[in-house]
Scaffold this active site. Sequence first.
Site, short mmCIF file in Angstrom:
data_model
loop_
_atom_site.label_atom_id
_atom_site.label_comp_id
_atom_site.label_asym_id
_atom_site.label_seq_id
_atom_site.Cartn_x
_atom_site.Cartn_y
_atom_site.Cartn_z
N PHE A 36 -23.77 -43.35 -64.85
CA PHE A 36 -22.39 -44.07 -65.27
C PHE A 36 -23.01 -44.35 -66.56
O PHE A 36 -21.58 -45.29 -67.15
CB PHE A 36 -22.04 -44.97 -64.87
CG PHE A 36 -21.77 -44.99 -63.27
CD1 PHE A 36 -21.28 -43.92 -62.22
CD2 PHE A 36 -22.47 -45.36 -61.90
CE1 PHE A 36 -21.02 -43.54 -61.36
CE2 PHE A 36 -22.80 -44.78 -60.64
CZ PHE A 36 -21.74 -44.28 -60.33
N GLY A 66 -24.61 -36.17 -60.30
CA GLY A 66 -24.19 -36.95 -59.23
C GLY A 66 -22.72 -36.11 -59.79
O GLY A 66 -22.24 -35.48 -58.28
N ALA A 70 -21.05 -30.61 -68.84
CA ALA A 70 -20.38 -28.99 -68.01
C ALA A 70 -20.31 -28.05 -69.32
O ALA A 70 -20.45 -26.97 -69.78
CB ALA A 70 -19.33 -29.75 -67.52
N ASN A 100 -15.94 -25.91 -60.89
CA ASN A 100 -15.00 -26.39 -59.96
C ASN A 100 -13.88 -27.76 -59.32
O ASN A 100 -14.84 -28.44 -59.27
CB ASN A 100 -17.05 -26.63 -58.63
CG ASN A 100 -16.99 -26.01 -57.52
OD1 ASN A 100 -15.91 -27.10 -56.85
ND2 ASN A 100 -18.13 -26.10 -56.70
N GLU A 148 -15.25 -39.00 -67.18
CA GLU A 148 -14.95 -40.41 -67.80
C GLU A 148 -13.65 -40.07 -67.65
O GLU A 148 -12.98 -41.21 -67.23
CB GLU A 148 -15.47 -39.62 -69.28
CG GLU A 148 -16.41 -39.86 -69.64
CD GLU A 148 -17.44 -41.23 -69.89
OE1 GLU A 148 -17.65 -41.82 -69.75
OE2 GLU A 148 -18.66 -40.71 -70.17
#
Length: 760
Positions: free
Chosen positions: A243, A470, A513, A653, A727
């Site tokens: 985070f 994660g 990503a 995804n 985010e």
Amino acid sequence: MTLIEPRKHGDASDGSLGSRLSRLDGRRKITGSATYALEQPVENLVHAVLVQSTIASGRVVSVDKAAAEALPGVLMVLTPDKVFNMMVASDWFGNRVENVPYLPLPAEVNYYGQAVAAVIAETFEQARDAARLVKVHYEETPAVTVIDQGGSGTVTAPMTVEWGDAQAAFDTADITIEAEYRTPREYHVPIEPHGLIASWQDDQLTIWEPSQWTHGMARTYAEWFEIPFENVRIISPFIGGGFGSKGGAYFYGAVAALAARELGRPVKLAVTRSQGFTAYGGRASTRQTLKLGASADGILQAVIHRGANETSTYADFHEGTGAATPIMYAVNNFSSQQGLIKVNTVTPGALRAPGKNPSAYGIECAIDELSYAVGIDPLEIRLRNYADHDYQSGKPWSTRKLREALLAGAERFGWSNRSAAPRSMRDGRTLIGWGIGCGTFPNLTNSSDAMIRILSDGSVEVESAGIDMGQGTYTIVAQTAADALGVSVDRVDVKLGDSVSAGAPVAGGSMLAGSITGAVHKAAQAAREELIGLALNAPNSPFSTSGANTLVIENGRIKTSREDSPSMSIGELMAMLGREKLEVKRDTLPEGTTREEQQKAFTHMSKVRGPTAGEFSIHSWGAHFIEVRVDEDFGTVRVSRIVSAFDCGRLYNPKLAESQLRGGIIMGIGQALLEEGLVDARNGRVVNNNLGDYLVPTNADVPPIEILSVGEPDFEASVLGGKGVGEVGIVGVAPAIANAVFHATGKRVRDLPITLEKLI
């Protein structure tokens, strides 16, 4: 408009990019075969334990370590008078003060809980017991322990935004509101605490540490110890959440690495849960005043914003309370200033959606208050003030489907059934409230690198220093490579989290990503073309008379587009060629990038491209519709239903994106109702520095959450059309809950968290 529907039992997935493939690393994690940093089986290991200060401000005069050193198994006690022979490293943007010693255990005490010594022993128990015997003597000085003791703060020019004449427009507006909004200190509390194992082999340093940025952390360690970047290896294949807290190396890493060098043995340093509240910084407490001026029909005429956040006495950190305010709504007169207030605390850090999160809390509560002042529905006032371009930069949006998000979310939530008046919806003694909150996060991008390796059996390996804490990097990287190569996703093995691998940016700011998939796609396409070239030119190839444009690769087999085409698997081609492997490496760096520039791109943030770096303003957007139920007698608040709609571009995804968005929303529930760092104003001690007293949402606090996607591919944002997901989910949740609480109770709570004593 595409809606993400909850996956039904039995739904199949082909694994292609855009499908709802389950996480490829999931089985390893739930079966315990995923090895985390502090679980590494390193031989000859010793243990380090930190000793923390018990004052908020002052200086270490002396350290009595005799009793600790006398205990069996104790190997070393490090104190501020130790000569560390380390140098200050550059910051995230590459700025470095030359020839300044780095003191991971300084004599100057800046906050309660600061590490002032460390004990290293054969076992953890021996180190812990010895640490309790270390006696530190201080010269104490006055401290500023909470934000309200620090005055008005110092306004920082880079955080000032102005256009038009906001004060004049406010003064002449038909309707005005003015209110102050506050957020407390918040903490990351990831499920995996911080810590590391450090080991030296001659001048080669290996670090096993949970890392959101292996290249950036390796650079810091190299600069601390003045060794080449190539001599440091950060290994971090699995991370139990970050985070924002695991993006850089901290003082305790320097302590462990120094002790390992001094002792010639690997050192393990585990930061305890309570130490995690001061070993690194959480979200700073903030306060902000918003003044909105509008016409009688609710059209904004002026926004005046004045915000401030606490920072430490020894470093500046901006929690930009005005980060989202300038781009949410159409307004021709705007003024925003940000101040910093020096407090004796650890320097705050980035926590999910830094800046945008508290900023949205202010503006989204204020716009809700304006809707009641004007007498317009909270949904309608947002639509009336919809920004058709970026008023701050003057640039057009690349894509902005916030209007669609508002309309789709309202329809699915049933907003038209809302009774407008506060306290007008109830179920017996339970008051029911509905609220809206919008959110945004800028699209940040950086260059990335990727290695594609085709093995002799036709399987594929993808290597990158990028990480997965994660968010699903393993899975979307495999999907990207499989799509571009034309192979099944179960034939792709992804290797992440090692700084010796291909470079990647930090997993922060929702930039990983979009960056990493661009490099993987490019490398995989190049590997595919190389395979086709080999198939065309290999001796005795059945494709030797085929044209280059006629060959395709589907399901791992090479063939032409004709129905009667011969075909062979990639493994058969590799066997025919006698090749053990085929390696292709590609990056998304600009042409002509030097090696020095390449290293800087992957180890600093200076090459990150912001949302307005090009011709467009590029952001992710979201709208939350939230129902709360408030016990009329006891003032307890429960979130009972959430519908959230997002524009995050193309979803690589949807299942994993939905999970990320839900995670952000759940953190927003904690922010609104539970989380608050409580500080003893007398000495600066964090009182609730544990998970028994610092409350975060549990399953019982989480209602049904429905996620809608209204986005479309945005190729200005990334090569494959995705925008950031990680985010934006949290942004706007807290104000939506606060607005719902007002609708339920008629009481406006402007300082988080919303607790029962503020309602009764």
